[in-house]
Scaffold this motif. Structure first.
Motif, PDB file in Angstrom:
ATOM      1  N   ILE A 109     -51.248  65.490  45.852  1.00 22.09           N
ATOM      2  CA  ILE A 109     -52.220  65.887  44.840  1.00 22.09           C
ATOM      3  C   ILE A 109     -51.531  66.720  43.759  1.00 22.09           C
ATOM      4  O   ILE A 109     -50.512  67.369  44.016  1.00 22.09           O
ATOM      5  CB  ILE A 109     -53.373  66.696  45.486  1.00 22.09           C
ATOM      6  CG1 ILE A 109     -54.524  66.899  44.500  1.00 22.09           C
ATOM      7  CG2 ILE A 109     -52.874  68.019  46.041  1.00 22.09           C
ATOM      8  CD1 ILE A 109     -55.776  67.491  45.143  1.00 22.09           C
ATOM      9  N   GLU A 110     -52.101  66.705  42.566  1.00 24.67           N
ATOM     10  CA  GLU A 110     -51.584  67.511  41.468  1.00 24.67           C
ATOM     11  C   GLU A 110     -52.510  68.692  41.218  1.00 24.67           C
ATOM     12  O   GLU A 110     -53.726  68.522  41.107  1.00 24.67           O
ATOM     13  CB  GLU A 110     -51.458  66.658  40.210  1.00 24.67           C
ATOM     14  CG  GLU A 110     -50.796  67.385  39.041  1.00 24.67           C
ATOM     15  CD  GLU A 110     -50.537  66.464  37.853  1.00 24.67           C
ATOM     16  OE1 GLU A 110     -51.071  66.760  36.766  1.00 24.67           O
ATOM     17  OE2 GLU A 110     -49.815  65.463  38.022  1.00 24.67           O
ATOM     18  N   ILE A 111     -51.939  69.888  41.153  1.00 23.08           N
ATOM     19  CA  ILE A 111     -52.692  71.113  40.869  1.00 23.08           C
ATOM     20  C   ILE A 111     -51.981  71.840  39.730  1.00 23.08           C
ATOM     21  O   ILE A 111     -50.789  72.145  39.840  1.00 23.08           O
ATOM     22  CB  ILE A 111     -52.773  72.040  42.099  1.00 23.08           C
ATOM     23  CG1 ILE A 111     -53.325  71.289  43.322  1.00 23.08           C
ATOM     24  CG2 ILE A 111     -53.647  73.257  41.791  1.00 23.08           C
ATOM     25  CD1 ILE A 111     -53.282  72.105  44.603  1.00 23.08           C
ATOM     26  N   ASN A 112     -52.695  72.098  38.682  1.00 23.42           N
ATOM     27  CA  ASN A 112     -52.111  72.782  37.519  1.00 23.42           C
ATOM     28  C   ASN A 112     -50.816  72.124  37.041  1.00 23.42           C
ATOM     29  O   ASN A 112     -49.842  72.799  36.694  1.00 23.42           O
ATOM     30  CB  ASN A 112     -51.849  74.261  37.843  1.00 23.42           C
ATOM     31  CG  ASN A 112     -53.141  75.049  37.983  1.00 23.42           C
ATOM     32  OD1 ASN A 112     -54.193  74.605  37.548  1.00 23.42           O
ATOM     33  ND2 ASN A 112     -53.070  76.199  38.610  1.00 23.42           N
ATOM     34  N   GLY A 113     -50.811  70.809  37.066  1.00 22.86           N
ATOM     35  CA  GLY A 113     -49.649  70.084  36.573  1.00 22.86           C
ATOM     36  C   GLY A 113     -48.483  70.020  37.533  1.00 22.86           C
ATOM     37  O   GLY A 113     -47.420  69.487  37.186  1.00 22.86           O
ATOM     38  N   LYS A 114     -48.644  70.526  38.766  1.00 23.78           N
ATOM     39  CA  LYS A 114     -47.591  70.505  39.775  1.00 23.78           C
ATOM     40  C   LYS A 114     -47.956  69.537  40.898  1.00 23.78           C
ATOM     41  O   LYS A 114     -49.102  69.483  41.343  1.00 23.78           O
ATOM     42  CB  LYS A 114     -47.372  71.901  40.364  1.00 23.78           C
ATOM     43  CG  LYS A 114     -46.983  72.954  39.332  1.00 23.78           C
ATOM     44  CD  LYS A 114     -45.622  72.671  38.718  1.00 23.78           C
ATOM     45  CE  LYS A 114     -45.200  73.778  37.774  1.00 23.78           C
ATOM     46  NZ  LYS A 114     -43.875  73.522  37.164  1.00 23.78           N
ATOM     47  N   LYS A 115     -46.965  68.775  41.348  1.00 22.16           N
ATOM     48  CA  LYS A 115     -47.187  67.797  42.419  1.00 22.16           C
ATOM     49  C   LYS A 115     -47.016  68.465  43.783  1.00 22.16           C
ATOM     50  O   LYS A 115     -45.965  69.056  44.067  1.00 22.16           O
ATOM     51  CB  LYS A 115     -46.197  66.638  42.270  1.00 22.16           C
ATOM     52  CG  LYS A 115     -46.440  65.763  41.051  1.00 22.16           C
ATOM     53  CD  LYS A 115     -45.394  64.656  40.952  1.00 22.16           C
ATOM     54  CE  LYS A 115     -45.473  63.719  42.147  1.00 22.16           C
ATOM     55  NZ  LYS A 115     -44.475  62.622  42.035  1.00 22.16           N
ATOM     56  N   PHE A 116     -48.059  68.338  44.610  1.00 22.35           N
ATOM     57  CA  PHE A 116     -48.053  68.932  45.945  1.00 22.35           C
ATOM     58  C   PHE A 116     -48.005  67.835  47.016  1.00 22.35           C
ATOM     59  O   PHE A 116     -48.724  66.830  46.923  1.00 22.35           O
ATOM     60  CB  PHE A 116     -49.322  69.756  46.164  1.00 22.35           C
ATOM     61  CG  PHE A 116     -49.234  71.167  45.664  1.00 22.35           C
ATOM     62  CD1 PHE A 116     -49.174  72.225  46.547  1.00 22.35           C
ATOM     63  CD2 PHE A 116     -49.203  71.430  44.302  1.00 22.35           C
ATOM     64  CE1 PHE A 116     -49.096  73.529  46.084  1.00 22.35           C
ATOM     65  CE2 PHE A 116     -49.127  72.716  43.832  1.00 22.35           C
ATOM     66  CZ  PHE A 116     -49.072  73.783  44.726  1.00 22.35           C
ATOM     67  N   TYR A 117     -47.185  68.066  48.027  1.00 24.33           N
ATOM     68  CA  TYR A 117     -47.199  67.230  49.234  1.00 24.33           C
ATOM     69  C   TYR A 117     -47.690  68.128  50.361  1.00 24.33           C
ATOM     70  O   TYR A 117     -47.061  69.144  50.693  1.00 24.33           O
ATOM     71  CB  TYR A 117     -45.799  66.703  49.557  1.00 24.33           C
ATOM     72  CG  TYR A 117     -45.769  65.774  50.754  1.00 24.33           C
ATOM     73  CD1 TYR A 117     -45.950  64.402  50.591  1.00 24.33           C
ATOM     74  CD2 TYR A 117     -45.579  66.273  52.045  1.00 24.33           C
ATOM     75  CE1 TYR A 117     -45.939  63.550  51.688  1.00 24.33           C
ATOM     76  CE2 TYR A 117     -45.570  65.430  53.136  1.00 24.33           C
ATOM     77  CZ  TYR A 117     -45.742  64.073  52.953  1.00 24.33           C
ATOM     78  OH  TYR A 117     -45.732  63.228  54.045  1.00 24.33           O
ATOM     79  N   ILE A 118     -48.829  67.766  50.943  1.00 21.70           N
ATOM     80  CA  ILE A 118     -49.501  68.611  51.929  1.00 21.70           C
ATOM     81  C   ILE A 118     -49.629  67.832  53.241  1.00 21.70           C
ATOM     82  O   ILE A 118     -50.109  66.697  53.270  1.00 21.70           O
ATOM     83  CB  ILE A 118     -50.892  69.021  51.418  1.00 21.70           C
ATOM     84  CG1 ILE A 118     -50.753  69.792  50.097  1.00 21.70           C
ATOM     85  CG2 ILE A 118     -51.616  69.877  52.450  1.00 21.70           C
ATOM     86  CD1 ILE A 118     -52.063  69.991  49.361  1.00 21.70           C
ATOM     87  N   VAL A 119     -49.205  68.445  54.348  1.00 21.15           N
ATOM     88  CA  VAL A 119     -49.210  67.772  55.643  1.00 21.15           C
ATOM     89  C   VAL A 119     -49.358  68.826  56.736  1.00 21.15           C
ATOM     90  O   VAL A 119     -48.970  69.990  56.541  1.00 21.15           O
ATOM     91  CB  VAL A 119     -47.901  66.957  55.831  1.00 21.15           C
ATOM     92  CG1 VAL A 119     -46.686  67.879  55.934  1.00 21.15           C
ATOM     93  CG2 VAL A 119     -47.988  66.025  57.034  1.00 21.15           C
ATOM     94  N   HIS A 120     -49.920  68.439  57.878  1.00 20.59           N
ATOM     95  CA  HIS A 120     -50.039  69.404  58.973  1.00 20.59           C
ATOM     96  C   HIS A 120     -48.661  69.810  59.479  1.00 20.59           C
ATOM     97  O   HIS A 120     -48.368  70.994  59.627  1.00 20.59           O
ATOM     98  CB  HIS A 120     -50.869  68.822  60.115  1.00 20.59           C
ATOM     99  CG  HIS A 120     -50.947  69.748  61.295  1.00 20.59           C
ATOM    100  ND1 HIS A 120     -51.540  70.992  61.210  1.00 20.59           N
ATOM    101  CD2 HIS A 120     -50.480  69.640  62.583  1.00 20.59           C
ATOM    102  CE1 HIS A 120     -51.447  71.595  62.384  1.00 20.59           C
ATOM    103  NE2 HIS A 120     -50.800  70.815  63.224  1.00 20.59           N
ATOM    104  N   GLY A 121     -47.813  68.836  59.771  1.00 16.01           N
ATOM    105  CA  GLY A 121     -46.438  69.160  60.146  1.00 16.01           C
ATOM    106  C   GLY A 121     -46.034  68.765  61.549  1.00 16.01           C
ATOM    107  O   GLY A 121     -44.865  68.936  61.922  1.00 16.01           O
TER     108      GLY A 121
END
Length: 231
Positions: A109-121
């Motif tokens: 997802i993109e937040i404030n123009g920054k690309k995030f990769y989000i995962v439990h791990g």
């Protein structure tokens, strides 16, 4: 500028009744803070210590928290739920009851123009072959369908027993390489073009500023992100 809150590994249901009541009250306060300050909440899995969702039954308890999540959703807060290794047996309850967007593996997802990769791990350790096999078995759709035929009282007891065994296994194995492998995984994602990698699971808080990688393993450490000020 948009604020976002991340939370991981609450494990509601783990511990005694008094511990869980105190945890739930504190969590509701946190969710109130989210509602007052943001329109985005990211849950990075293991919000519940055991969650097996039947067609007409869910685990008992957590009414305050579930109601607060529904209230946040009603007030326009987007809730993103990335499933963990304790709460992946879901149907549509999270979506229909409190409007969460559910992701079985990862979220980009993109937040404030920054690309995030989000995962439990979970599942990143190449050395834990036993868990890799168990993960595939537990997430198999046929096995989940068969398990759902068991009466909820027995099924949830078995799920709870499995959760305790999983915790014992994690405590008894050598986990020194887990954080190292998580870091290597995060570096790989950064090299792929992501600005930030956020994960939970390991219960060892860490922030690596050079690689813009965050590891939030306990919900009390949930961070209010000011993305334009962190680095």
């Amino acid at each position: 500028m948009e604020k976002a809150f991340f939370i991981s590994d609450v494990h509601l249901g783990y511990g005694g009744k008094e511990i869980n009541r105190a945890k739930e009250i504190e969590l509701v306060r946190f969710l109130d803070h989210v509602g007052e300050n943001s329109k985005k909440l990211f849950i990075l899995g293991d919000f519940f210590d055991v969650w097996f969702e039947y067609k007409l039954a869910i685990p008992k308890g957590f009414t305050r928290v579930l109601g607060k999540l529904a209230e946040l959703s009603d007030n326009g807060v987007e809730i993103f739920y990335v499933l963990g290794n304790h709460d992946f047996w879901v149907r549509d309850y999270f979506e229909t009851e409190f409007g969460a967007k559910v992701f079985k593996d990862e979220l980009e997802i993109e937040i404030n123009g920054k690309k995030f990769y989000i995962v439990h791990g979970d599942g990143l350790s190449k050395n834990d072959k036993g868990y890799q096999i168990l993960r595939k078995i537990l997430r198999n759709k046929v096995n989940i369908a068969l398990f759902s035929l068991i009466h909820p009282d027995l099924g949830l007891w078995l799920a709870g027993t499995s959760s305790r065994k999983s915790r014992e296994h994690s405590m008894n194995r050598d986990s020194r390489n887990d954080e190292k492998e998580a870091i290597e995984f995060a570096k790989m994602k950064i090299e792929e073009g992501f600005d930030y990698v956020v994960m939970g699971h390991l219960h060892m808080p860490a922030t690596l500023k050079n690689w813009k990688w965050f590891l939030y393993q306990y919900w009390r450490l949930a961070l209010e992100l000011y993305l334009w000020r962190l680095f």
